[in-house]
Design an enzyme around this catalytic site. Structure first.
Site, PDB file in Angstrom:
ATOM      1  N   ALA A 290      44.513  47.815  46.232  1.00 61.80           N
ATOM      2  CA  ALA A 290      43.298  47.120  46.647  1.00 61.80           C
ATOM      3  C   ALA A 290      42.064  47.791  46.043  1.00 61.80           C
ATOM      4  O   ALA A 290      41.118  47.114  45.634  1.00 61.80           O
ATOM      5  CB  ALA A 290      43.207  47.104  48.171  1.00 61.80           C
TER       6      ALA A 290
ATOM      7  N   GLY B 124      39.923  55.423  48.966  1.00 63.82           N
ATOM      8  CA  GLY B 124      41.261  54.925  48.666  1.00 63.82           C
ATOM      9  C   GLY B 124      41.410  54.627  47.188  1.00 63.82           C
ATOM     10  O   GLY B 124      40.424  54.325  46.499  1.00 63.82           O
ATOM     11  N   ALA B 125      42.641  54.747  46.694  1.00 62.71           N
ATOM     12  CA  ALA B 125      42.882  54.529  45.257  1.00 62.71           C
ATOM     13  C   ALA B 125      44.202  53.796  45.033  1.00 62.71           C
ATOM     14  O   ALA B 125      44.884  54.019  44.049  1.00 62.71           O
ATOM     15  CB  ALA B 125      42.870  55.869  44.520  1.00 62.71           C
TER      16      ALA B 125
ATOM     17  N   LYS C 179      53.155  42.314  43.168  1.00 58.52           N
ATOM     18  CA  LYS C 179      51.898  42.048  42.451  1.00 58.52           C
ATOM     19  C   LYS C 179      51.894  42.585  41.015  1.00 58.52           C
ATOM     20  O   LYS C 179      51.239  42.019  40.140  1.00 58.52           O
ATOM     21  CB  LYS C 179      50.724  42.654  43.222  1.00 58.52           C
ATOM     22  CG  LYS C 179      50.333  41.868  44.456  1.00 58.52           C
ATOM     23  CD  LYS C 179      49.093  42.480  45.080  1.00 58.52           C
ATOM     24  CE  LYS C 179      48.439  41.522  46.056  1.00 58.52           C
ATOM     25  NZ  LYS C 179      47.123  41.993  46.491  1.00 58.52           N
TER      26      LYS C 179
ATOM     27  N   LEU D 122      38.424  46.806  54.161  1.00 58.70           N
ATOM     28  CA  LEU D 122      39.457  45.848  53.763  1.00 58.70           C
ATOM     29  C   LEU D 122      40.459  45.617  54.882  1.00 58.70           C
ATOM     30  O   LEU D 122      41.134  44.593  54.937  1.00 58.70           O
ATOM     31  CB  LEU D 122      40.166  46.313  52.478  1.00 58.70           C
ATOM     32  CG  LEU D 122      39.575  45.732  51.187  1.00 58.70           C
ATOM     33  CD1 LEU D 122      38.090  45.970  51.087  1.00 58.70           C
ATOM     34  CD2 LEU D 122      40.281  46.273  49.972  1.00 58.70           C
TER      35      LEU D 122
ATOM     36  N   ASP E 257      41.698  38.876  43.922  1.00 59.69           N
ATOM     37  CA  ASP E 257      41.289  39.842  44.962  1.00 59.69           C
ATOM     38  C   ASP E 257      39.838  40.281  44.774  1.00 59.69           C
ATOM     39  O   ASP E 257      39.082  40.403  45.742  1.00 59.69           O
ATOM     40  CB  ASP E 257      42.199  41.079  44.937  1.00 59.69           C
ATOM     41  CG  ASP E 257      43.507  40.852  45.670  1.00 59.69           C
ATOM     42  OD1 ASP E 257      43.559  39.961  46.548  1.00 59.69           O
ATOM     43  OD2 ASP E 257      44.486  41.567  45.370  1.00 59.69           O
TER      44      ASP E 257
ATOM     45  N   THR F 125      52.572  38.875  47.004  1.00 61.02           N
ATOM     46  CA  THR F 125      52.010  40.044  47.669  1.00 61.02           C
ATOM     47  C   THR F 125      52.998  41.198  47.533  1.00 61.02           C
ATOM     48  O   THR F 125      53.975  41.104  46.775  1.00 61.02           O
ATOM     49  CB  THR F 125      51.647  39.693  49.132  1.00 61.02           C
ATOM     50  OG1 THR F 125      50.967  40.809  49.712  1.00 61.02           O
ATOM     51  CG2 THR F 125      52.863  39.319  49.976  1.00 61.02           C
TER      52      THR F 125
ATOM     53  N   ARG G   8      49.388  35.993  56.779  1.00 57.79           N
ATOM     54  CA  ARG G   8      48.577  34.986  57.460  1.00 57.79           C
ATOM     55  C   ARG G   8      48.282  33.803  56.548  1.00 57.79           C
ATOM     56  O   ARG G   8      47.612  32.854  56.945  1.00 57.79           O
ATOM     57  CB  ARG G   8      47.265  35.620  57.934  1.00 57.79           C
ATOM     58  CG  ARG G   8      47.557  36.687  58.955  1.00 57.79           C
ATOM     59  CD  ARG G   8      46.339  37.337  59.512  1.00 57.79           C
ATOM     60  NE  ARG G   8      46.764  38.305  60.500  1.00 57.79           N
ATOM     61  CZ  ARG G   8      46.730  38.087  61.804  1.00 57.79           C
ATOM     62  NH1 ARG G   8      46.317  36.941  62.269  1.00 57.79           N
ATOM     63  NH2 ARG G   8      47.118  39.024  62.645  1.00 57.79           N
TER      64      ARG G   8
HETATM   65  P1  NAP Z   1      48.252  50.940  48.864  1.00 59.34           P
HETATM   66  O1  NAP Z   1      48.291  50.616  47.408  1.00 59.34           O
HETATM   67  O2  NAP Z   1      49.505  51.317  49.564  1.00 59.34           O
HETATM   68  O3  NAP Z   1      47.166  52.111  49.073  1.00 59.34           O
HETATM   69  C1  NAP Z   1      46.984  52.712  50.338  1.00 59.34           C
HETATM   70  C2  NAP Z   1      45.769  53.620  50.309  1.00 59.34           C
HETATM   71  O4  NAP Z   1      45.580  54.157  51.628  1.00 59.34           O
HETATM   72  C3  NAP Z   1      45.907  54.813  49.362  1.00 59.34           C
HETATM   73  O5  NAP Z   1      44.643  55.144  48.841  1.00 59.34           O
HETATM   74  C4  NAP Z   1      46.415  55.905  50.313  1.00 59.34           C
HETATM   75  O6  NAP Z   1      46.127  57.223  49.894  1.00 59.34           O
HETATM   76  C5  NAP Z   1      45.607  55.601  51.548  1.00 59.34           C
HETATM   77  N1  NAP Z   1      46.225  56.168  52.741  1.00 59.34           N
HETATM   78  C6  NAP Z   1      47.338  55.730  53.381  1.00 59.34           C
HETATM   79  N2  NAP Z   1      47.623  56.548  54.427  1.00 59.34           N
HETATM   80  C7  NAP Z   1      46.677  57.525  54.418  1.00 59.34           C
HETATM   81  C8  NAP Z   1      46.428  58.644  55.255  1.00 59.34           C
HETATM   82  N3  NAP Z   1      47.207  58.938  56.299  1.00 59.34           N
HETATM   83  N4  NAP Z   1      45.361  59.427  54.972  1.00 59.34           N
HETATM   84  C9  NAP Z   1      44.544  59.146  53.912  1.00 59.34           C
HETATM   85  N5  NAP Z   1      44.739  58.092  53.098  1.00 59.34           N
HETATM   86  C10 NAP Z   1      45.794  57.281  53.351  1.00 59.34           C
HETATM   87  O7  NAP Z   1      47.672  49.703  49.709  1.00 59.34           O
HETATM   88  P2  NAP Z   1      46.611  48.600  49.224  1.00 59.34           P
HETATM   89  O8  NAP Z   1      47.336  47.406  48.759  1.00 59.34           O
HETATM   90  O9  NAP Z   1      45.634  49.270  48.337  1.00 59.34           O
HETATM   91  O10 NAP Z   1      45.932  48.200  50.637  1.00 59.34           O
HETATM   92  C11 NAP Z   1      45.087  49.099  51.314  1.00 59.34           C
HETATM   93  C12 NAP Z   1      44.555  48.427  52.573  1.00 59.34           C
HETATM   94  O11 NAP Z   1      43.764  47.294  52.219  1.00 59.34           O
HETATM   95  C13 NAP Z   1      45.648  47.884  53.511  1.00 59.34           C
HETATM   96  O12 NAP Z   1      45.259  48.105  54.834  1.00 59.34           O
HETATM   97  C14 NAP Z   1      45.684  46.401  53.198  1.00 59.34           C
HETATM   98  O13 NAP Z   1      46.133  45.638  54.302  1.00 59.34           O
HETATM   99  C15 NAP Z   1      44.212  46.138  52.928  1.00 59.34           C
HETATM  100  N6  NAP Z   1      43.979  44.983  52.059  1.00 59.34           N
HETATM  101  C16 NAP Z   1      43.193  43.993  52.549  1.00 59.34           C
HETATM  102  C17 NAP Z   1      42.912  42.904  51.760  1.00 59.34           C
HETATM  103  C18 NAP Z   1      42.024  41.826  52.305  1.00 59.34           C
HETATM  104  O14 NAP Z   1      42.067  40.696  51.790  1.00 59.34           O
HETATM  105  N7  NAP Z   1      41.222  42.123  53.303  1.00 59.34           N
HETATM  106  C19 NAP Z   1      43.430  42.806  50.457  1.00 59.34           C
HETATM  107  C20 NAP Z   1      44.239  43.855  49.977  1.00 59.34           C
HETATM  108  C21 NAP Z   1      44.504  44.940  50.809  1.00 59.34           C
HETATM  109  P3  NAP Z   1      47.205  58.032  49.010  1.00 59.34           P
HETATM  110  O15 NAP Z   1      47.021  57.560  47.602  1.00 59.34           O
HETATM  111  O16 NAP Z   1      46.849  59.442  49.221  1.00 59.34           O
HETATM  112  O17 NAP Z   1      48.563  57.696  49.563  1.00 59.34           O
END
Ligand code: NAP
Length: 276
Positions: free
Chosen positions: A135, A131-132, A68, A220, A105, A64, A18
């Protein structure tokens, strides 16, 4: 070469971003000649593309998923916060040809909460982070910087949470994923950093009975804007802050450096990012 500054966002895939709508809205609002484009760039081409962009009139870019972390290997100067987080999202192409990498971020996360809850601070009480992933790293760094004394960290894959504890230290208490509801109950600030609740992903099923008035809850996930977590938070009388504002606020420092104006994060910017 163009006579006006260019910026953009590099990712793979990138169609969902976006950022172009948002930055173009700001360029139009402030009457700035310039452009911001989405560039699909595969990992193997990242360095060649980044080294070529300044020669094409680009003054910087956002990066992104999946770039990153990899950009830190390429950048010539890395900010302290990008070093701490091991990832960058904002690049500035300097006049001397060097690439400066920063991570906005965490500041975007804090600025979003403050816009909706000006008196909030991470020092208000224990924080719960669900979450870990990437983000969560930025959020934990920001919470600690803002004075959090204790962070309950719960992730489906516990070793990833343990690894973050190793990095960020004793303020982190790792909580089993099946106990995440306890973290919600014991915390004053609750942050969903998982992708659960996002369109196309499963729902966040963590028990939310522990949400009460006075707590601050932020998600998030911003597609949809109103997630189950935020809906239940509002119903419980807690303050609920959606994740779109984080996306907008993290974009501010880059736009300001590239185009020379600090843009407003307001309803018009939200509407632009939503494509309304
Ligand atoms: P990431 O590194 O892929 O991490 C994903 C996280 O979600 C991990 O902790 C993962 O757990 C967990 N997860 C995924 N599927 C799951 C499930 N079925 N059950 C339980 N836990 C699950 O992604 P990220 O970059 O951190 O982003 C995470 C979210 O934040 C996304 O939705 C992204 O769009 C959003 N975000 C938003 C912003 C904003 O500006 N608002 C900025 C950054 C990110 P595991 O470690 O167990 O896989």
């Amino acid at each position: 070469m163009t006579s006006y500054p260019l910026a953009g966002v590099l990712g793979w895939p990138i169609g969902h971003s976006r950022s172009p709508q948002l930055h173009r809205h700001w360029l139009k609002t402030y009457g700035i000649k310039g452009d911001y484009v989405a560039l699909p760039v595969a990992e193997e081409n990242l360095e060649a593309v980044l080294r070529t962009m300044p020669k094409m009139g680009f003054v910087g870019c956002n990066v992104t998923i999946p770039h990153k972390v990899a950009v830190l290997e390429i950048a010539d100067h890395i900010s302290d916060r990008a070093t701490l987080l091991g990832a960058a999202n904002t690049l500035i192409f300097r006049a001397d040809g060097g690439i400066h990498a920063d991570n906005t971020d965490g500041t975007g996360f804090l600025a979003n909460i403050r816009q909706h809850a000006p008196d909030w601070t991470a020092a208000n009480g224990p924080c719960a982070v669900l979450g870990a992933g990437g983000a969560a790293r930025a959020v934990i760094g920001a919470l600690i910087e803002d004075g959090a004394s204790e962070i309950f960290l719960s992730n489906r894959t516990r070793p990833k949470a343990e690894a973050l504890k190793q990095e960020f230290g004793s303020k982190i208490n790792v909580v089993d994923w099946v106990q995440a509801g306890n973290a919600v109950e014991d915390a004053q600030t609750i942050v969903n950093c998982t992708s659960l609740g996002m369109e196309g992903c499963p729902e966040l099923r963590v028990p939310l009975d522990g949400l009460t008035p006075g707590k601050l809850v932020t998600d998030l996930v911003y597609q949809p804007l109103e997630t189950r977590l935020l809906r239940e938070a509002r119903a419980a009388g807690a303050t609920a802050v959606d994740g779109l504002g984080m996306l907008l606020h993290q974009a501010v420092p880059g736009f300001e450096r590239w185009f020379g104006v600090k843009p407003a994060v307001d309803e018009a910017a939200r509407a632009a990012a939503l494509g309304a």
